[in-house]
Design a protein around this motif. Structure first.
Motif, PDB file in Angstrom:
ATOM      1  N   ARG A  75       1.313   5.338   0.647  1.00 45.67           N
ATOM      2  CA  ARG A  75       0.792   6.336   1.681  1.00 45.67           C
ATOM      3  C   ARG A  75       0.487   7.281   0.745  1.00 45.67           C
ATOM      4  N   SER A 108       0.704  -1.149  -0.079  1.00 39.52           N
ATOM      5  CA  SER A 108       0.002   0.088  -0.054  1.00 39.52           C
ATOM      6  C   SER A 108       0.609   1.340  -0.063  1.00 39.52           C
ATOM      7  N   LYS A 121      -9.597  -1.146  -1.019  1.00 43.13           N
ATOM      8  CA  LYS A 121      -9.822   0.272  -0.548  1.00 43.13           C
ATOM      9  C   LYS A 121      -8.691   0.579   0.419  1.00 43.13           C
ATOM     10  N   PRO A 122      -7.882   1.483   0.084  1.00 46.15           N
ATOM     11  CA  PRO A 122      -6.838   1.825   1.295  1.00 46.15           C
ATOM     12  C   PRO A 122      -7.586   2.608   2.642  1.00 46.15           C
ATOM     13  N   ARG A 123      -6.914   2.241   3.543  1.00 48.13           N
ATOM     14  CA  ARG A 123      -7.200   2.957   4.744  1.00 48.13           C
ATOM     15  C   ARG A 123      -7.039   4.572   4.905  1.00 48.13           C
ATOM     16  N   GLY A 124      -7.574   5.396   5.412  1.00 46.48           N
ATOM     17  CA  GLY A 124      -7.136   6.629   5.659  1.00 46.48           C
ATOM     18  C   GLY A 124      -8.075   7.609   5.817  1.00 46.48           C
ATOM     19  N   THR A 125      -8.063   8.481   6.531  1.00 50.32           N
ATOM     20  CA  THR A 125      -9.319   9.529   6.800  1.00 50.32           C
ATOM     21  C   THR A 125      -9.066  10.750   5.867  1.00 50.32           C
ATOM     22  N   SER A 160      -7.603   6.183  -5.447  1.00 50.84           N
ATOM     23  CA  SER A 160      -7.420   6.994  -4.288  1.00 50.84           C
ATOM     24  C   SER A 160      -6.706   8.177  -4.323  1.00 50.84           C
ATOM     25  N   SER A 183     -11.441   7.928  -2.027  1.00 51.88           N
ATOM     26  CA  SER A 183     -11.387   6.862  -2.674  1.00 51.88           C
ATOM     27  C   SER A 183     -12.309   6.373  -3.488  1.00 51.88           C
TER      28      SER A 183
END
Length: 304
Positions: A138, A136, A152-156, A269, A160
């Motif tokens: 960043r 992934s 689906k990458p994580r991140g606030t 994303s 995405s």
């Protein structure tokens, strides 16, 4: 009453972000073309200003302290704001500059590379950097402007979107099937040899398409590279699981048990503060059009 933080220098924050991204003072000095001592002095000045250590040094490089992590996030917000302001005061309709797109090896090599010529023709002043990564990326830390992935990458702070799907399946060379027989049923696969990933080097479960299709496959050749697996199977090493778009490189592979297949999603994303920039929007729009145009072909029965 004025405090040290009131004298915060944006240039010191930019230097700090460079140190974080280079993971060393030496790397930051090289990147900024200033001396090691200058970087160390300005980093110490910033630490005094914020009232605490920002990094810890260990044999693997620099690690962020809790204060360093907070400072990095706020510095990135300022950086993104400055970039947004720069875009606002320039021609908003002008599509020029550099966009860095990160994605997996297979998507980059077998699907995107030859199609990106169309993007260059559409926007001749746009420079696209295509970066491959087995893990992934960043986006929130500006390692890339856009990230195309199987998940689906994580991140606030991420924007995405699910932009399409593609099919996975089993393939083998004609020579392999002539030597070992063509499997007619899933149970026949117990007698066959396979090409796959090295278990301990798998960083993304979304690439475990072989294990999804075949229970306990007998793997005789393994690699962390999908391209290496494909060429090994082409040479007759065994049966390989591949995305359907891999057929774009005709290496003599034949579909095996086509009723056995999987489906993967394609997610795009971008950082929320970059997603609206004209050059980023242009690449996003192109990728969405491209994947939607090809989605039915990517999901249909593969014909190599």
């Amino acid at each position: 009453m004025a405090t040290a933080i009131d004298h915060l220098d944006w240039d010191d924050l930019k230097l700090f972000l460079t140190v974080v991204r280079c993971k060393s003072v030496t790397g930051a000095a090289r990147e900024l073309k200033i001396s090691h001592s200058t970087v160390s002095r300005r980093l110490a000045r910033l630490e005094y200003t914020v009232g605490g250590a920002l990094v810890e040094r260990n044999p693997d490089g620099l690690l962020l302290t809790p204060a360093g992590l907070i400072t990095m996030r706020r510095a990135e917000e300022i950086e993104n704001g400055v970039n947004a302001l720069r875009s606002d005061v320039s021609n908003r309709d002008e599509i020029r500059g550099t966009v860095r797109l990160a994605t997996m090896e297979g998507i980059a090599t077998l699907y995107l590379s030859k199609r990106l010529v169309e993007l260059s023709e559409r926007h001749p002043d746009l420079d696209l950097e295509l970066v491959t990564s087995p893990q992934s990326v960043r986006v929130a830390r500006r390692e890339a402007d856009l990230f195309l992935s199987f998940f689906k990458p994580r991140g606030t702070a991420l924007d995405s979107q699910l932009i399409g799907r593609f099919k996975t399946g089993l393939f083998a060379s004609k020579a392999y099937l002539e030597r070992n027989g063509v499997p007619c049923y899933a149970a026949d696969l117990r007698e066959h040899r396979f090409v796959g990933y090295i278990d301990e080097l798998v960083q993304l479960e979304s690439v475990l398409w072989l294990e999804e299709l075949v229970s306990a496959p007998k793997i005789v050749f393994s690699s962390n590279s999908m391209m290496s697996q494909m060429f090994a199977a082409s040479a007759g090493a065994g049966i390989v699981a591949l995305p359907e778009f891999a057929r774009s490189l005709n290496v003599g592979l034949i579909p095996v048990l086509e009723e056995l297949h999987g489906v993967r999603e394609i997610w795009m994303s971008a950082h929320q503060d970059l997603a609206y920039l004209p050059r980023v929007r242009a690449v996003k729009q192109f990728l969405k059009e491209l994947v939607r145009r090809d989605e039915q072909r990517l999901l249909r029965k593969a014909q190599w």
